[in-house]
Design a protein around this motif. Structure first.
Motif, short mmCIF file in Angstrom:
data_model
loop_
_atom_site.label_atom_id
_atom_site.label_comp_id
_atom_site.label_asym_id
_atom_site.label_seq_id
_atom_site.Cartn_x
_atom_site.Cartn_y
_atom_site.Cartn_z
N ILE A 1 0.86 -1.18 0.00
CA ILE A 1 0.00 0.00 0.00
C ILE A 1 0.90 1.23 0.00
O ILE A 1 1.72 1.40 0.90
N PRO A 2 0.73 2.07 -0.99
CA PRO A 2 1.63 3.22 -1.08
C PRO A 2 1.31 4.29 -0.03
O PRO A 2 0.19 4.35 0.49
N GLN A 3 2.30 5.09 0.26
CA GLN A 3 2.15 6.25 1.15
C GLN A 3 1.70 5.87 2.56
O GLN A 3 0.88 6.54 3.17
N GLN A 4 2.21 4.75 3.03
CA GLN A 4 1.86 4.35 4.39
C GLN A 4 3.13 4.30 5.23
O GLN A 4 4.14 3.81 4.75
N PRO A 5 3.04 4.72 6.48
CA PRO A 5 4.25 4.65 7.31
C PRO A 5 4.61 3.22 7.70
O PRO A 5 5.79 2.90 7.86
N PHE A 6 3.63 2.36 7.87
CA PHE A 6 3.89 0.98 8.30
C PHE A 6 3.04 0.01 7.51
O PHE A 6 2.01 0.36 6.97
N GLN A 7 3.51 -1.25 7.49
CA GLN A 7 2.71 -2.28 6.81
C GLN A 7 1.72 -2.87 7.80
O GLN A 7 1.96 -2.88 9.01
N PHE A 8 0.62 -3.37 7.25
CA PHE A 8 -0.41 -3.93 8.11
C PHE A 8 -0.11 -5.37 8.42
O PHE A 8 0.45 -6.11 7.61
N THR A 9 -0.48 -5.79 9.64
CA THR A 9 -0.17 -7.15 10.03
C THR A 9 -1.42 -8.00 10.26
O THR A 9 -1.38 -9.20 10.10
N SER A 10 -2.54 -7.37 10.61
CA SER A 10 -3.70 -8.18 10.95
C SER A 10 -4.56 -8.42 9.71
O SER A 10 -4.58 -7.63 8.77
N THR A 11 -5.28 -9.56 9.73
CA THR A 11 -6.10 -9.93 8.57
C THR A 11 -7.14 -8.87 8.26
O THR A 11 -7.39 -8.56 7.10
N GLU A 12 -7.77 -8.32 9.32
CA GLU A 12 -8.84 -7.35 9.08
C GLU A 12 -8.31 -6.18 8.28
O GLU A 12 -8.91 -5.75 7.29
N PHE A 13 -7.17 -5.67 8.71
CA PHE A 13 -6.61 -4.53 8.00
C PHE A 13 -6.21 -4.90 6.58
O PHE A 13 -6.47 -4.17 5.62
N ILE A 14 -5.56 -6.03 6.45
CA ILE A 14 -5.06 -6.41 5.13
C ILE A 14 -6.22 -6.63 4.16
O ILE A 14 -6.16 -6.23 3.00
N THR A 15 -7.30 -7.26 4.64
CA THR A 15 -8.44 -7.49 3.75
C THR A 15 -9.00 -6.20 3.21
O THR A 15 -9.33 -6.08 2.04
N TYR A 16 -9.12 -5.22 4.10
CA TYR A 16 -9.71 -3.95 3.68
C TYR A 16 -8.71 -3.02 3.03
O TYR A 16 -9.08 -1.92 2.60
N SER A 17 -7.46 -3.45 2.98
CA SER A 17 -6.46 -2.50 2.49
C SER A 17 -6.44 -2.43 0.97
O SER A 17 -5.83 -1.54 0.40
N THR A 18 -7.08 -3.36 0.31
CA THR A 18 -7.05 -3.32 -1.14
C THR A 18 -8.27 -3.98 -1.76
O THR A 18 -8.88 -4.85 -1.17
N ILE A 19 -8.59 -3.53 -2.95
CA ILE A 19 -9.63 -4.18 -3.74
C ILE A 19 -8.91 -4.93 -4.83
O ILE A 19 -8.04 -4.38 -5.50
N ARG A 20 -9.26 -6.19 -5.00
CA ARG A 20 -8.53 -6.95 -6.02
C ARG A 20 -9.35 -6.99 -7.30
O ARG A 20 -10.54 -7.26 -7.29
#
Lengths: 755, 196
Positions: free
Chosen positions: B177-196
């Protein structure tokens, strides 16, 4: 001699003996050259997946049916310009489109793929008005985003139209008797008689038209579209086999029996006939997959209710169509009959070919077909012959009943037609509305609509697939998984929506399930884009982006009109930071389907990577326009606005994102991010304090809090939060960053390069 | 999947001895291979055993140097990249006196300012060797550089020329995910972090 030959060809086609059919019809054309015989030959070619041959022999022909078949060949060869010219000649602007509803539908598709949306919409609407059961046209309208409410489309006018069509069959007792007799000699489809009747009634409808082909076309289109109704004709609640005998009185118009209950019974009971029908149909599947878009697949497969009934209806359609053709051959003169046969086969084959995409058996008709399908074919052939013989007996019994009871039946036929039509339309209204809402991404409403269906319709592969897609769009992956796996149990051979299912599993990180799904799909149909999309998703989940890309490219090759495959290619390019190719892929996806919001979103993200924030905002807005309910799109739109220094707008959008989906915690995180960069530290911390209650295992939340406390020089709190962040197993990069930040906390004088 | 280091010995800061070697290449999911983004060159080679053999994913083919020691493999990137791991495939059983023994890894902006960041001594290696570029300090997890140079200073049994069968370089995966200070670790965040 001519009529014998024609009959022979019809018979061959009916029995799927394509090479013999081609040989005999070539003989026929040599002996009796005529355009109608050419149409028959072309139909044989199209059935045998040789659109190029049909193209060559029909080039320059003028009769409407020839033009229609020619247009189909052009469409399959991707010569859209010629297809358009055939259907709608430039020098005859007022000419009627050949074959009525199917002609309009084909023309609509040509316009759609040549980017003339308005005309496409116009023709799809015309197709629907001429034939309310042309579901495929309604699907196209939904995809184009311009469908009227299903209650209007499948409403009063449609009811009248259907009544007109089907009531005419009761006005020609003599002909029907003849047809019935003729049909009796036909050895296959149980639907023969009603179809024949419909054909006759079609003739009555367009009696004035000198061109038999358009009559046939009309009749054929009704046949095709009412295919499932034919199916259902024999599908009164008891299993197929016994229905034939019970069908006798008002033979003709009984055909219009409600599709819904019967079909669903068929589905849910898994009655023997349905499987038989599916098997009968199997050999016909000669796909021109390359030219068939995903939209088409959905159209065809969405034709009525679910996969199995559709298949069976298609099968019975084809069976009955060819048997009808046979029947007419025997009863009438050579010329007119032959071209009836041809014309019926025309639209039939088109459907067959377009439908075949998702079918497993399609392969055998192709040269060098996949060998593992051969086994299926042989099994199918055996079962189809057995079913044929039983059907034949039934058909004969039926015929006799039909002829005797014909006259008495007519009186009640009218009311039956009316009730039948209204029952069909009731179901279509629900399905149509559900599909329309889903295409507008009003997913909750769509789900509610689908729930109105009776159980037996709901529990079909197609409907469940749509329900699964709706859940996926609502980001309810667990529910989508459950529904899709149910769909797979009910219709394991269906590929409808399986690309979306693979994406659902990708999101759930279920690598075992995903790889199993991909393997199953590939073994079902190696030439379907959905199978390769699933395979690609498998590799992408393993972070093997190169292989994933190869798989998606294969899907694209198999069907350049399958927008999702292109979008997935785009995602993989971006994952590899190949932005140029990413842009190209997304744009290709949008050329196929401008309402494919995933591609707009993909471009938005790409530009975000490249820090081209204006482009990014624009593309996120386009995506938002298509799918205004998506909280993910809103959250990224907010981020883009913030980077454009329109942070207040960004925050407002972020609020909307938070409200759009309570389960999506990302907008809150992004909001805190924005607030922090605006140096509104207290507000940011407030948001994050709330957020950490909802997401106690998300490392980035605590890491961000650490950053904020550090900026506020509250070192102890920063240390505390950094510690938690580290415990929650961040990525290696982030772990390094956090550790470095911790070091810096205690040595504020040291020069920093990492932070 | 965790980082698999060479079975026997551990890495020291300056001088470390490595032997053994894995037959299977297993690398942390967090890392991605960066070699495709670089221009590879070698100080010398025998015809038919050039630099392409180092990058062909084929362990049967190898690079053979043809000149005086030390031999160099130069890896140059167009922009600064963060590197964390270098993996080599060498096999004493197959290459004997051609097997590298002392290896030095240097980094810098170009040929003019390369500095050694790692040195190892190999003892009869037989497979994939993992050379981590990380320092002890968490701020030194990655080496941020334009160029990496792998120098073969000496070979087993005092061989002049060397064989190396494959080289891979790894760095951290960027945040998807561009322009983010940190990467996401939890499933909830990762699922919502992108539309495939």
């Amino acid at each position: 001699m001519e009529s014998i030959l024609i009959n022979c060809v019809q018979n061959n086609l009916h029995h799927f003996m394509h090479s013999n059919a081609i040989f005999i019809s070539q003989l026929l054309c040599a002996q009796f050259p005529s355009e109608t015989n050419l149409q028959l030959l072309a139909a044989c070619y199209l059935q045998n997946n040789q659109a190029y041959s049909a193209y060559h022999i029909l080039k320059g022909t003028k009769m409407p049916q020839s033009r229609y078949l020619f247009a189909i060949s052009c469409f399959h060869m991707n010569l859209l310009g010629e297809a358009e010219a055939a259907l709608c000649p430039a020098n005859e602007p007022g000419a009627e489109v050949p074959n009525g509803a199917p002609g309009h539908y084909l023309l609509g598709q040509v316009y759609r793929y040549t980017d003339r949306k308005k005309r496409a919409i116009d023709h799809f609407k015309q197709a629907l008005s001429k034939d309310p059961l042309m579901w495929a046209a309604y699907e196209e309208l939904c995809i184009l985003g311009d469908a009227e409410e299903a209650t209007t489309v499948f409403g009063e006018a449609a009811s009248f139209c259907m009544q007109k069509q089907y009531l005419n069959c009761s006005t020609s007792p003599n002909l029907s008797a003849e047809d019935c007799n003729v049909v009796a000699t036909n050895s296959v489809s149980e639907d023969v008689s009603p179809r024949k009747l419909r054909l006759m009634q079609g003739l009555k409808d367009i009696a004035a038209n000198p061109h038999g082909s358009s009559i046939i076309g009309g009749a054929a289109s009704q046949l095709i579209s009412s295919g499932s109704s034919n199916m259902s004709f024999y599908n009164t609640p008891s299993p197929m086999a016994t229905q034939l005998s019970s069908v006798a009185p008002p033979p003709l118009c009984r055909n219009v029996m409600p599709n819904g209950p019967n079909l669903s019974t068929l589905n849910s009971d898994n009655s023997p006939k349905s499987t038989v029908n599916s098997t009968i149909q199997a050999p016909i599947q000669a796909p021109r997959r390359k030219f068939v878009g995903e939209g088409k697949l959905r159209k065809i497969s969405g034709r009525l209710f679910s996969d199995s009934p559709r298949r069976s209806s298609r099968l019975s359609n084809e069976a009955s169509v060819s048997s009808n053709a046979n029947a007419t051959m025997l009863s009438g003169n050579g010329t007119s009959n032959s071209y009836k046969g041809g014309s019926k086969l025309g639209p039939m084959t088109f459907r067959t070919m377009t439908v075949r995409k998702g079918q497993s058996w399609a392969n055998e008709n192709m040269d060098g077909g996949i060998h593992n399908d051969a086994v299926d074919v042989s099994r199918l052939n055996i079962s189809s012959t057995t079913s044929c013989s039983s059907a034949a007996v039934e058909a004969k019994a039926y015929e006799q009943d039909a002829t005797t009871l014909q006259v008495s039946g007519q009186a009640t036929s009218e009311s039956k037609v009316i009730t039948g039509a209204s029952e069909i339309l009731t179901i279509l209204r629900v399905l149509g509305e559900g599909y329309r809402l889903a295409c507008l991404y009003r997913c909750k409403e769509a789900l509610d609509t689908y729930l109105k269906l009776p159980q037996r319709h709901y529990n079909t592969g197609w409907v469940l697939s749509q329900v699964g897609k709706a859940h996926y769009e609502l980001v309810d992956n667990l529910e989508a998984d459950r529904v899709f796996s149910l769909a797979r149990q009910i219709a394991p051979y269906s590929l409808e929506g399986m690309d979306i299912y693979s994406t659902v599993l990708y999101h759930l990180k279920e690598d075992m399930k995903l790889s199993y799904l991909a393997q199953e799909l590939i073994s079902t149909d190696r030439l379907a884009p959905q199978s390769w999309c699933a395979m690609g998703n498998c590799y992408s989940l393993q972070k093997d982006h190169e292989t994933a890309l190869k798989n998606f490219q294969r899907a694209v090759q198999l069907n350049p009109r399958f927008a999702y495959a292109q979008t997935l290619c785009g995602h993989e390019y971006v994952a590899q930071e190949d932005f140029e190719n990413g842009i190209k892929s997304y744009q290709r996806a949008l050329m196929v389907d401008p309402r494919h919001y995933n591609a707009w979103y993909g471009l938005g993200m790409l530009y975000l990577h490249q820090e081209k924030f204006e482009f990014s905002e624009h593309h996120f807005r386009m995506a938002f326009r298509i799918n205004p309910k998506s909280s993910v799109i809103l959250s990224y739109l907010g981020t883009a606005l913030h980077f454009l220094k329109r942070s207040e707008e960004g925050l407002a959008v972020m609020e909307k994102a938070i409200l759009a989906d309570k389960k999506n915690l990302l907008p809150m995180y992004q909001k805190a991010n924005i607030l922090m960069s605006l140096e509104r530290f207290d507000e940011a911390l407030e948001v994050l304090d709330e957020l950490k209650e909802y997401a106690p295992f998300e490392s980035s939340v605590f890491a961000l809090m650490g950053n904020i406390y550090k900026r506020r020089n509250m070192h102890e709190r920063a240390m505390f939060h950094y510690g938690i962040a580290l415990d929650l197993k961040p990525s290696a990069t982030d772990a390094a960053t956090i550790k470095a930040a911790i070091e810096k906390l205690y040595l504020p004088d040291e020069l920093e390069d990492n932070l | 999947m965790s980082l698999e280091m060479a079975a026997e010995s551990s890495e020291g800061e300056e001088e470390g001895k490595l032997s053994g070697g894995n037959q299977v290449l297993i690398v942390d999911e967090d890392l991605r291979e960066l070699g495709k983004k670089a221009a590879w060159s070698v100080s010398s080679c025998k015809t038919g055993n050039g630099v392409s053999s180092l990058r062909d994913d084929n362990l049967e083919t190898y690079w053979q140097s043809d000149g005086a020691q030390p031999h160099f493999v130069n890896i140059q990137f167009q922009k600064k990249v963060r590197l964390q791991l270098v993996v080599l495939y060498v096999d004493f059983k197959l290459d004997e006196s051609y097997t590298p023994s002392k290896i030095s890894i240097r980094a810098g902006d170009g040929f003019h300012n390369l500095k050694e960041i790692k040195a190892v001594e190999l003892v009869k290696p037989t497979g994939w060797l993992y050379l981590s570029l990380s320092g002890l300090d968490p701020r030194e997890t990655f080496v941020n550089t334009f160029m990496l140079q792998i120098a073969v200073l000496s070979n087993h049994l005092n061989g002049r020329d060397t064989h190396v069968r494959q080289i891979k370089v790894y760095g951290p995966r960027p945040n998807p995910i561009p322009q983010q200070p940190f990467q996401f670790t939890s499933t909830e965040f990762i699922t919502y972090s992108t539309i495939r």
